[in-house]
Each structure stands twice: as C-alpha cells, then as structure tokens.
Design an enzyme around this catalytic site. Structure first.
Site, mmCIF file in Angstrom:
data_model
loop_
_atom_site.group_PDB
_atom_site.id
_atom_site.type_symbol
_atom_site.label_atom_id
_atom_site.label_comp_id
_atom_site.label_asym_id
_atom_site.label_seq_id
_atom_site.Cartn_x
_atom_site.Cartn_y
_atom_site.Cartn_z
ATOM 1 C CD GLU A 1 -2.784 -1.028 2.525
ATOM 2 O OE1 GLU A 1 -2.828 0.048 3.171
ATOM 3 O OE2 GLU A 1 -3.409 -2.037 2.862
ATOM 4 C CB CYS B 1 2.773 7.205 3.737
ATOM 5 S SG CYS B 1 3.124 5.994 5.037
ATOM 6 C CB CYS C 1 4.747 -5.796 9.432
ATOM 7 S SG CYS C 1 5.875 -5.067 10.641
ATOM 8 C CB CYS D 1 2.685 -3.304 16.650
ATOM 9 S SG CYS D 1 4.449 -2.896 16.644
ATOM 10 C CB CYS E 1 0.012 -2.407 13.558
ATOM 11 S SG CYS E 1 0.443 -2.030 11.854
ATOM 12 C CB SER F 1 6.542 3.357 16.414
ATOM 13 O OG SER F 1 6.295 3.751 15.091
ATOM 14 C CG LEU F 2 7.994 6.018 23.089
ATOM 15 C CD1 LEU F 2 9.270 5.197 23.123
ATOM 16 C CD2 LEU F 2 8.252 7.429 23.622
ATOM 17 C CG HIS F 3 3.036 3.555 19.781
ATOM 18 N ND1 HIS F 3 2.488 4.675 19.184
ATOM 19 C CD2 HIS F 3 3.631 2.849 18.782
ATOM 20 C CE1 HIS F 3 2.742 4.645 17.884
ATOM 21 N NE2 HIS F 3 3.440 3.567 17.618
ATOM 22 C CG ASN G 1 -5.479 4.571 12.048
ATOM 23 O OD1 ASN G 1 -6.211 5.468 11.700
ATOM 24 N ND2 ASN G 1 -4.156 4.616 11.870
ATOM 25 C CB CYS H 1 0.174 1.631 7.041
ATOM 26 S SG CYS H 1 0.539 1.420 8.775
#
Length: 346
Positions: free
Chosen positions: A92, A105, A112, A116, A119, A214-216, A290, A333
């Site tokens: 994508e 992007c 992947c 995570c 995601c 990417s911490l989160h 998301n 994504c």
C-alpha cells in the site's frame, strides 16, 4: 529474485550493464533518466534503440508494479494505491496533499513481522521485503499518476524499514541521487518501531534523513504489552540509541505516540512520558489511533487527547496532533491490504 527489477539499478549499475553488453556508455544515462522520471513503458523511450530495449526486457524484471486498486478520498483528496508486485504480493502507498506539496507514505515490506497489537499490518501476514527499486517505484508511479512532483517521502507504510536495512539504504540513495529522482534527504523520514542496532547504524550514514520512532508507551511494562519488540530492546536501550542518533547527527527525533482509550492516554502516562524523554531533542506526534475489526484497542476520547497534549505542553514538550487524512478510504497503513487478504482467504 533471479533477475533484478529495473528500478533497483543506479546510474553506475546501468553503465556497467551497457559495458557488459557492449553498448555505448551514454545509453546508461538515457535509460536511467527515463526510469527516474517514472516512465516504465519502453515504447515511450524514444531515444533508446529497440535492441537495447529487448535486452533490458530479457535481462531484468520490467513490469514488477501494477495498480491493483486506487481510491480517492471524498473528504480531503488523499489517494491510496495498492500495487501488485511481479510475484503477486501487494503493498500500500498513500499520497497526501500537505501545505508544502504532495507527501507520500510508502511501504518497505509486503507485510510485517513486528506484531504490534494495534497495527492492521501485523494481522495480514508477512510476504517478503521489498527491493530498493520497489520502494522507489511507489514514489515514481504515484507521482506520475498524480502528474505532480512528490515533495516529501515517509517510509512509514506496511513493514518495518530497519528489518529491510540494506534495501532501505539503497532506496534512500536512489531517491537522493541528483541524476535520478533528486529528492532532498531532509524531505525523507524513516520510521522504526525500535530496532536498536540498526538505529545506531543509521545514525552514521552520510545523509540528513529524518528519524521517527514509534514509542506508544512511557515504560517497559506497558510497551511490552502492545509491542513485542519491547521484549528484545528495553526502553532504556531504545532511548539510548535515540541519544546516540542525536549526538551523531545533531538532528531532532520525532516520537510517534498513538493514543488508546484507557491504555496509554492517562495523565500518569503523560507525566511519565515527559520524564523519560527529558533531555532528548525531540518532537512528539500524537496520533488518534486507527481502529479495525479484531483490534483490542479503541481510540482515545477527544477530551483525553486534549488533556494528554496539554500536560505534555505544560511540561515543555513540543507536541502536535497528527491530522487525520483519507479516513473514508482506509488510508491507515495495512487496513486495505488486510481486508483484501481476508477476502481472498474467504
């Protein structure tokens, strides 16, 4: 792959190929120039002899990328492309209009491996890593389709870029090549979930590419519960690599922080985040998370987001709330690819 994709080659590679085939050296510049402009139809390469075109078709993959799906948001004009690669894998790409121009992007992998929990990409399986040319192709094809030059690139789509490190660096050099796409390094951002050794290695390359992490979560316990990579590299190790990057590059880091309702959006989390990031030259990009079917997380409520941002700013942090774009076309994504994969399996 037994054969390389035509976009994998830089000018020196094309020169070596022309020499090997006993063609004039200047033909390399002609071919490289056409591909760098996003022209893949060899019938349009008017100054390239048919003999050379036939040889290229024989020796390389020339038709690796085709548009499988193209969506345009009725809300803000954001465009989403699903590209099908020569072996059937899909990736994508999202094209967005910002104040400075078109931003894209791109994906670095078909799927992947990082897992995570929040995601959509992690739930759609892993195919393979992309080549440098397949990353470049997303930029060239989307830009050609839009009829406008791309202003900035973010490697933040499907996949973990640092899990595909060598091809990532190859892409950066191709994109930055003044004889090719000629995209300024400062207009490129690479996002990682925190592969520490590659982060340190990345800090030593001779390019002023931006780094986003990417911490989160503000602590190990919480981060481990949502990001498996945290079981391999502790927050202390991750932030140590960030400080190493800052020392080696003198560049600011962006920390991505998706807000999940009742998980990591509390005042305590905000205060803890300020504490652990103290002393790092950084910018915090808050994200309204998301949601997708099967996800255990829900996005934070607007009031919680405002309170979280206010607390960070009161503690001297530089903060922005990422503008949502393309929500009506699943621009986040992995969402579209995941839906296509599930439909195929059904």
């Amino acid at each position: 792959m037994d054969k390389k994709f035509v976009l994998d080659l830089n000018l020196s590679d094309w020169e070596a190929y022309m020499k090997e085939r006993s063609y004039p050296k200047f033909r390399a510049s002609q071919v490289f120039s056409w591909y760098s402009k996003g022209v893949f139809d060899m019938t349009k390469m008017s100054n390239v002899p048919q003999e050379i075109k036939n040889a290229i078709r024989e020796d390389f993959i020339t038709d690796s990328m085709s548009i499988e799906k193209h969506l345009i948001s009725e809300i803000d004009g954001t465009q989403k492309f699903v590209f099908r690669l020569f072996d059937g894998h899909c990736v994508e790409t999202v094209l967005m209009r910002c104040k400075t121009g078109l931003s894209i992007c791109i994906s670095s992998q078909a799927g992947c491996k990082m897992g995570c929990r929040f995601c959509a990409s992690a739930h759609a399986g892993f195919g393979r890593s992309l080549t440098r040319g397949e990353m470049l192709g997303q930029v060239l094809l989307a830009g050609s389709f839009a009829g406008e030059r791309i202003h900035s690139v973010v490697v933040m789509g499907i996949g973990e870029p640092f899990d595909n490190y060598e091809e990532l660096i190859g892409f950066l050099r191709l994109a930055n090549d003044e004889k090719g796409l000629n995209l300024g390094a400062r207009h490129i951002t690479v996002s990682t979930c925190g592969l520490v050794p590659q982060m340190i290695q990345f800090s030593l390359i001779d390019m002023q590419v931006n780094l986003s992490v990417s911490l989160h979560a503000p602590n190990d316990e919480l981060r481990k519960s949502i990001m498996p990579i945290a079981n391999k590299y502790s927050l202390s190790e991750l932030l140590g690599a960030c400080r190493e990057y800052e020392k080696n590059t003198n560049r600011r880091i962006t920390f991505e922080y998706s807000l999940f309702d009742g998980v990591n959006d509390t005042p305590e989390c905000a205060r803890e985040l300020c504490k652990v990031l103290k002393g790092i030259h950084c910018h915090i990009n808050l994200i309204a998370a998301n949601e997708f079917d099967g996800s255990p997380f829900r996005r934070s409520r607007p009031g919680s987001v405002r309170a979280f941002q206010d607390l960070l700013e009161k503690n001297g942090m530089t903060v922005t709330l990422r503008r949502e774009m393309g929500t009506d076309i699943m621009a986040a994504c992995g969402q579209l690819r995941r839906g296509m994969q599930e439909k195929k399996e059904t």
